[in-house]
Motif scaffolding. Structure first.
Motif, mmCIF file in Angstrom:
data_model
loop_
_atom_site.group_PDB
_atom_site.id
_atom_site.type_symbol
_atom_site.label_atom_id
_atom_site.label_comp_id
_atom_site.label_asym_id
_atom_site.label_seq_id
_atom_site.Cartn_x
_atom_site.Cartn_y
_atom_site.Cartn_z
ATOM 1 N N ALA A 1 0.830 -1.206 0.000
ATOM 2 C CA ALA A 1 0.000 0.000 0.000
ATOM 3 C C ALA A 1 0.868 1.261 0.000
ATOM 4 C CB ALA A 1 -0.937 -0.005 1.204
ATOM 5 N N GLU B 1 -0.242 9.786 -3.833
ATOM 6 C CA GLU B 1 -1.470 9.932 -3.052
ATOM 7 C C GLU B 1 -1.136 9.711 -1.578
ATOM 8 O OE1 GLU B 1 -5.980 7.908 -2.860
ATOM 9 O OE2 GLU B 1 -4.478 7.176 -4.269
ATOM 10 N N ARG C 1 -5.255 8.172 2.704
ATOM 11 C CA ARG C 1 -6.360 8.225 1.741
ATOM 12 C C ARG C 1 -6.413 6.958 0.897
ATOM 13 N NH1 ARG C 1 -10.515 10.705 2.854
ATOM 14 N NH2 ARG C 1 -9.670 10.389 4.912
ATOM 15 N N LEU C 2 -5.248 6.428 0.534
ATOM 16 C CA LEU C 2 -5.226 5.204 -0.271
ATOM 17 C C LEU C 2 -5.793 4.030 0.516
ATOM 18 C CD1 LEU C 2 -2.738 3.960 -2.808
ATOM 19 C CD2 LEU C 2 -3.128 2.468 -0.853
ATOM 20 N N ARG D 1 2.197 1.746 -3.512
ATOM 21 C CA ARG D 1 1.180 2.292 -4.412
ATOM 22 C C ARG D 1 0.954 3.772 -4.149
ATOM 23 N NH1 ARG D 1 -1.734 -2.221 -3.060
ATOM 24 N NH2 ARG D 1 -3.374 -0.979 -2.055
ATOM 25 N N ALA D 2 0.956 4.149 -2.871
ATOM 26 C CA ALA D 2 0.745 5.549 -2.513
ATOM 27 C C ALA D 2 1.859 6.426 -3.081
ATOM 28 C CB ALA D 2 0.659 5.707 -0.997
ATOM 29 N N ARG E 1 -9.562 4.528 0.294
ATOM 30 C CA ARG E 1 -10.089 4.342 -1.063
ATOM 31 C C ARG E 1 -10.080 2.882 -1.483
ATOM 32 N NH1 ARG E 1 -7.704 3.817 -5.767
ATOM 33 N NH2 ARG E 1 -5.660 4.503 -5.043
ATOM 34 N N ASP E 2 -9.043 2.141 -1.117
ATOM 35 C CA ASP E 2 -8.944 0.729 -1.487
ATOM 36 C C ASP E 2 -9.720 -0.195 -0.554
ATOM 37 O OD1 ASP E 2 -7.364 1.561 -3.507
ATOM 38 O OD2 ASP E 2 -5.525 0.563 -2.863
#
Length: 579
Positions: free
Chosen positions: A43, A52, A56-57, A46-47, A60-61
């Motif tokens: 995670a 992002e 928040r990620l 990805r952020a 959102r996920d």
């Protein structure tokens, strides 16, 4: 409630670095067993790749609930978490922050005190972004955390809907790059934002209403008109907004003297919506109404409508009758069609031939033959019903009994072995029989064909996020006691004070009130004698029927709705509580 009273402090201080927050938040997630180390690492990667914020990620996920992320962020940063439903914003703080800042930074000013401004945010900002805000606002910044939807609703309530779309317009409403009424692109984006907001709010209608001093925007939510704040300067864009709507609906933008009707398709949240447009030339400009219709809306089941167990048993008996008429009555928008379809879905089996004739067909139901009235070719309820009865149906649904011819054919069909569902516009169940007789149906035919009548109304639910107990005036208490009993005296009753969860209306969603009459020998005899509806209702109540008002009082005792709502839909409007 003032924010100081709620959180005990003005807010958190200076933020730690983003890298530190991400690391500590990841460590806490692993330590508490919410995610494993590999999930956290993926995670975080990805952020960084998406640029992002890590928190928040996670939300959102769907890896961690937003409330849990905010709690962990508070532990890591020392910034308190608040519920905006319980916070009273400082008007001076709201006025001190411009629309441009709100649109750019997505924060809500909570309090301005002693050279520091407290801002609510749904995510911990980077140090560089905080420094930008400090310079722009000219105050030191303290923070509180709240959920994203609370930020959005507060922004809309205090600054207006669609401020992001109008960020390029100056205070007079003119585009920053020139133009008398804003760039078409900006206006189209503004209208788009309003429609999306209305869909999110579950509004059924959007009303753009020109006035002498500008423009008023209202939604119809839960059957009631709600005033919607507009951004500063948007009230000068009335003509541009209507022109944009006309373009969307493929109407004549040059015609401003005559009414126009159109429609267009709008995609929101993965759903295709039909938007029906009505333009009217009014005194101060053209008024526009947008009716929002969801193509994919389904019908509810009987047990989802809010019937009590006894009422559910009664309606099950009525809709499974071998023949006769079952009538649903109530005002426009009281949910009659929803109830009709719920009953129809309950008995829709391979063993029954079901045909409907409607104006228009509102729900698509597999296995049912559905016809739509078309007055232009003289295909009316009456003419269509004659053809339907030659098609060997077991059950017939008539969208509405509007005239004597339709009423006579419907009652005759019920007498010849068909089960007929339909609606009437009456204020209570007992008035249905009187209404049919007034249409010209012989009383003996009404008495022998009608099996039952369900009258209904919809009341708004008190918002659970901001409800508070109220003290009720003694005359209302006595009225409730006479209606449903002494239990009223010890009951706690509620109202909603308004919060982001309910668009500051105090209500969220609706529930039904139902009044059911099943015909018996005494009622049939009174109908044949042409007894007035008042006497029919008195007889029904004496045999155990609960009125709409009584049903409403029970909803009040259950904490589901307010006294004002019950009085609004079952009598006249009025306010009989003291906060």
């Amino acid at each position: 409630m003032k924010v100081d009273d709620y959180i005990g402090v003005v807010g958190g201080g200076r933020l730690p670095g983003e890298t530190t927050i991400t690391r500590h938040l990841g460590e806490r997630l692993v330590a508490e067993g919410r995610l494993d180390a590999e999930q956290v690492e993926q995670a975080q990667h990805r952020a960084r790749w998406l640029k992002e914020p890590f928190d928040r990620l996670l939300i959102r996920d769907g890896l961690v609930a937003e409330s849990e992320v905010l709690t962990l962020l508070s532990d890591v940063t020392g910034i308190p978490v608040v519920s905006m439903a319980r916070v009273e914003l400082d008007p001076h703080a709201v006025e001190s922050v411009s629309v441009r800042v709100i649109a750019s930074y997505h924060v809500v000013p909570v309090r301005l005190y002693g050279g520091a401004i407290t801002l609510a945010t749904d995510s911990v900002a980077e140090l560089s972004r905080e420094e930008e805000l400090r310079v722009v606002l000219g105050h030191s910044i303290r923070w509180v955390l709240c959920q994203a939807h609370e930020i959005s609703e507060c922004v809309k309530h205090y600054y207006g809907v669609g401020i992001e779309a109008l960020a390029g317009l100056d205070a007079t409403g003119a585009a920053a790059r020139g133009g008398a009424e804003g760039e078409p692109r900006d206006i189209t984006a503004f209208v788009d934002a309003i429609i999306r907001d209305a869909v999110t709010s579950e509004a059924t209608d959007i009303h753009f209403e020109p006035a002498e001093d500008g423009l008023r925007l209202r939604y119809r939510i839960d059957g009631v008109m709600v005033l919607v704040p507009l951004p500063h300067g948007a009230d000068q864009l009335s003509r541009a907004i209507v022109s944009s709507i006309k373009v969307m609906a493929q109407l004549n933008i040059a015609e401003k003297r005559l009414p126009q009707d159109g429609r267009f398709t709008f995609e929101a949240g993965g759903r295709d919506l039909d938007i029906r447009v009505s333009i009217l030339p009014a005194e101060h400009g053209e008024a526009a109404n947008l009716r929002i219709l969801n193509r994919e809306s389904g019908f509810l089941k009987l047990d989802q409508l809010g019937y009590s167990p006894a009422q559910l048993e009664t309606i099950e008996e009525l809709i499974t009758s071998p023949h006769g008429i079952v009538l649903f009555t109530g005002a426009t928008g009281s949910g009659k069609t929803t109830s009709l379809y719920a009953g129809l879905a309950r008995i829709n089996t391979d063993e029954r031939k079901i045909i409907t004739i409607e104006d228009p067909v509102e729900y698509r139901m597999p296995g049912v033959t559905q016809l739509q009235v078309n007055a232009d070719i003289d295909f009316t309820f009456a003419s269509g019903l004659r053809s339907v009865l030659r098609h060997d149906p077991d059950v017939v649904l008539i969208g509405e009994i509007r005239d004597e011819e339709t009423a006579r054919i419907a009652t005759s069909a019920a007498m010849t072995g068909h089960l007929v569902f339909s609606t009437l516009h009456t204020n209570d169940s007992a008035s249905a029989a009187t209404r049919l007789i007034e249409m010209g149906v012989p009383p003996y035919l009404v008495a022998s064909s009608v099996e039952g009548v369900i009258a209904q109304q919809l009341v708004r639910r008190v918002c659970p996020s901001c409800r508070e107990a109220v003290t009720v005036d003694q005359p209302i208490i006595e009225q409730m006691v006479r209606s449903i009993g002494e239990e009223v005296r010890d009951a706690t009753m509620y109202r909603g004070t308004g919060c982001p969860d309910c668009r500051f209306t105090g209500y969220h969603g609706r529930i039904g009130l139902f009044e059911m009459i099943v015909m018996d020998d005494a009622l049939r005899a009174m109908i044949v004698e042409r007894s007035p509806s008042g006497r029919l209702m008195a007889q029904a109540v004496s045999s155990g029927v609960k009125t709409l008002r009584q049903c409403g009082w029970q909803r009040v005792l259950a904490g589901e709705t307010s006294i004002d709502e019950v009085l609004r839909v079952t009598a006249g409007p009025g306010r009989h509580w003291r906060g």
